[in-house]
Design a protein around this motif. Structure first.
Motif, PDB file in Angstrom:
ATOM      1  N   ASP A 201       0.817  -1.207   0.000  1.00  0.00           N
ATOM      2  CA  ASP A 201       0.000   0.000   0.000  1.00  0.00           C
ATOM      3  C   ASP A 201       0.854   1.262   0.000  1.00  0.00           C
ATOM      4  O   ASP A 201       0.360   2.363   0.251  1.00  0.00           O
ATOM      5  CB  ASP A 201      -0.983   0.005   1.175  1.00  0.00           C
ATOM      6  CG  ASP A 201      -0.299   0.098   2.533  1.00  0.00           C
ATOM      7  OD1 ASP A 201       0.941   0.002   2.576  1.00  0.00           O
ATOM      8  OD2 ASP A 201      -1.001   0.261   3.544  1.00  0.00           O
ATOM      9  N   GLU A 300     -12.737  -0.177   8.223  1.00  0.00           N
ATOM     10  CA  GLU A 300     -11.369  -0.348   8.718  1.00  0.00           C
ATOM     11  C   GLU A 300     -11.299   0.228  10.123  1.00  0.00           C
ATOM     12  O   GLU A 300     -12.212   0.920  10.575  1.00  0.00           O
ATOM     13  CB  GLU A 300     -10.370   0.372   7.807  1.00  0.00           C
ATOM     14  CG  GLU A 300     -10.605   1.875   7.722  1.00  0.00           C
ATOM     15  CD  GLU A 300      -9.678   2.589   6.763  1.00  0.00           C
ATOM     16  OE1 GLU A 300      -8.590   2.061   6.481  1.00  0.00           O
ATOM     17  OE2 GLU A 300     -10.037   3.690   6.295  1.00  0.00           O
ATOM     18  N   THR A 307      -6.966   7.347   3.969  1.00  0.00           N
ATOM     19  CA  THR A 307      -7.665   6.194   3.402  1.00  0.00           C
ATOM     20  C   THR A 307      -7.632   6.212   1.878  1.00  0.00           C
ATOM     21  O   THR A 307      -7.596   5.157   1.239  1.00  0.00           O
ATOM     22  CB  THR A 307      -9.114   6.167   3.921  1.00  0.00           C
ATOM     23  OG1 THR A 307      -9.090   5.900   5.327  1.00  0.00           O
ATOM     24  CG2 THR A 307      -9.947   5.097   3.234  1.00  0.00           C
ATOM     25  N   LYS A 311      -5.886   2.451   0.869  1.00  0.00           N
ATOM     26  CA  LYS A 311      -6.422   1.612   1.927  1.00  0.00           C
ATOM     27  C   LYS A 311      -7.618   0.793   1.402  1.00  0.00           C
ATOM     28  O   LYS A 311      -8.220   1.107   0.385  1.00  0.00           O
ATOM     29  CB  LYS A 311      -6.843   2.452   3.132  1.00  0.00           C
ATOM     30  CG  LYS A 311      -5.698   3.231   3.771  1.00  0.00           C
ATOM     31  CD  LYS A 311      -4.607   2.329   4.313  1.00  0.00           C
ATOM     32  CE  LYS A 311      -3.525   3.119   5.039  1.00  0.00           C
ATOM     33  NZ  LYS A 311      -2.448   2.258   5.537  1.00  0.00           N
TER      34      LYS A 311
END
Length: 386
Positions: A201, A300, A307, A311
């Motif tokens: 990520d 989450e 985010t 994410k």
């Protein structure tokens, strides 16, 4: 109503599977005949193994491997079959080489200089021994800054010093300057027929101000001087690899993830780096399941402006947006900048806490809070639709 549940884990509280279960309970209380499909998700970090393995009815295995501080640890990995019966191993490098194995009080300059990814290489060997030809490796949560040198050793790569002596120590980031020559002659031959997908990520390069050492080194124990030393060591190491393979690795986006674990894989075997949530979504066939749905739930542990940088909920929302589907996201806490997410496929974002509580209580009551919040959301949706 067809509803897709595609959350990430809520760190230290619930796995993605447990989040799905709590969401489903809440939905059924409001709509007993709902058609629910659970697709546990992850972004390449914690929970990637279980999310992909469980959804694809694979099998979990254990292996005893070398931890980042050289102590033996027990690590899990998963194996799934594709439509052609090809075996794919799902590995989280943090299971073998994760920061969780080093206590906060022990995260010192010495610790990060010595931390090795050797155990991640041992997990790869364990999977090769089971006939695996495809690997998905999640790069989140590492303790290491060794450029994957420890892992490479476990895979058969030999490193020599300037006296042409074999370096037998399991290498950490502080040892890379001692390498003068790299020998690939004993690299496990099974790797020639293997393919690797690295799920990450982050897109940081290996070296420089945005590289592994300066971006992630401090949280692993490095002080300013150590960050400079580790960065210089990685430059030396990557230069050797680039001269040996004629591949430019150090500036590739993602090569700095997990302390540079990707470097030897990118250089020596067939490897691609992809966004972690995209990898999990592909393996879990999320888009095929979403396109016929009426509503999508995701979530989450904490949601804020970050985010949108890869994410899990962001990845889920991007897929749902293609089909103009409403996306409801739940979170243990809401941080700054969540308004930025409404332009990226999110319909509504809810915190799940019902009352002020300690962190410990919030973690312990996560399932109950998700169930209640999901039920209330569904009751509102159903009333509006009447």
């Amino acid at each position: 109503m067809k509803i897709i549940l595609a959350p990430d884990s809520f760190k230290e509280s619930m796995t993605a599977q447990e989040v799905c279960q709590a969401m489903a309970k809440g939905i059924y209380k409001a709509l007993p005949n709902a058609e629910i499909t659970s697709v546990p998700m992850a972004d390449g970090g914690e929970g990637t193994v279980s999310a992909i393995t469980s959804t694809n009815k694979g099998k979990l295995y254990e292996a005893t491997v070398t931890g980042p501080n050289l102590e033996k640890v027990t690590a899990n990995y998963g194996i799934i079959k594709d439509s052609n019966s090809e075996l794919t191993a799902i590995i989280e490098m943090a299971q073998a080489s994760g920061i969780g194995y080093i206590l906060n009080s022990s995260r010192t300059p010495t610790a990060i200089k010595n931390a090795t990814s050797y155990g991640t290489g041992e997990l790869i060997i364990a999977a090769l021994n089971r006939g695996v030809t495809k690997f998905i490796i999640g790069l989140g949560g590492s303790a290491t800054n060794d450029g994957g040198a420890g892992m490479a050793q476990a895979l058969g790569v030999k490193f020599f010093n300037d006296q042409d002596e074999l370096i037998e120590k399991k290498l950490g980031g502080g040892d890379l300057a001692s390498i003068a020559k790299i020998d690939l002659s004993q690299l496990d031959p099974r790797l020639k027929n293997a393919n690797f997908i690295l799920a990450s990520d982050v897109t940081n390069p290996l070296t420089g101000p945005n590289g592994a050492s300066f971006t992630f080194g401090k949280q692993k124990g490095a002080d300013d001087a150590t960050q400079h030393l580790l960065d210089n060591n990685l430059k030396h190491y990557s230069n050797l690899i680039e001269k040996l393979t004629d591949k430019q690795i150090a500036n590739l986006p993602g090569s700095g993830a997990a302390g540079g674990l990707a470097v030897p894989l990118l250089a020596f075997v067939q490897t691609k780096i992809k966004a972690g949530v995209q990898v999990v979504a592909t393996e879990n066939h999320l888009e095929d399941k979403i396109k016929d749905a009426d509503l999508v739930f995701t979530g989450e542990g904490g949601t804020d402006f970050q985010t949108k940088y890869g994410k899990t909920p962001f990845g889920v929302a991007q897929i749902a947006k293609k089909y103009n589907l409403p996306v409801i996201s739940l979170a243990g806490y809401l941080g700054q900048g969540i308004d930025q997410l409404y332009d990226h496929g999110f319909t509504a974002i809810f915190g799940i806490l019902g009352q002020p509580s300690s962190l410990q209580a919030a973690l312990e009551n996560g399932s109950e809070n998700i169930e209640r919040t999901t039920e209330n959301i569904m009751r509102l949706i159903l009333k509006i639709e009447q």
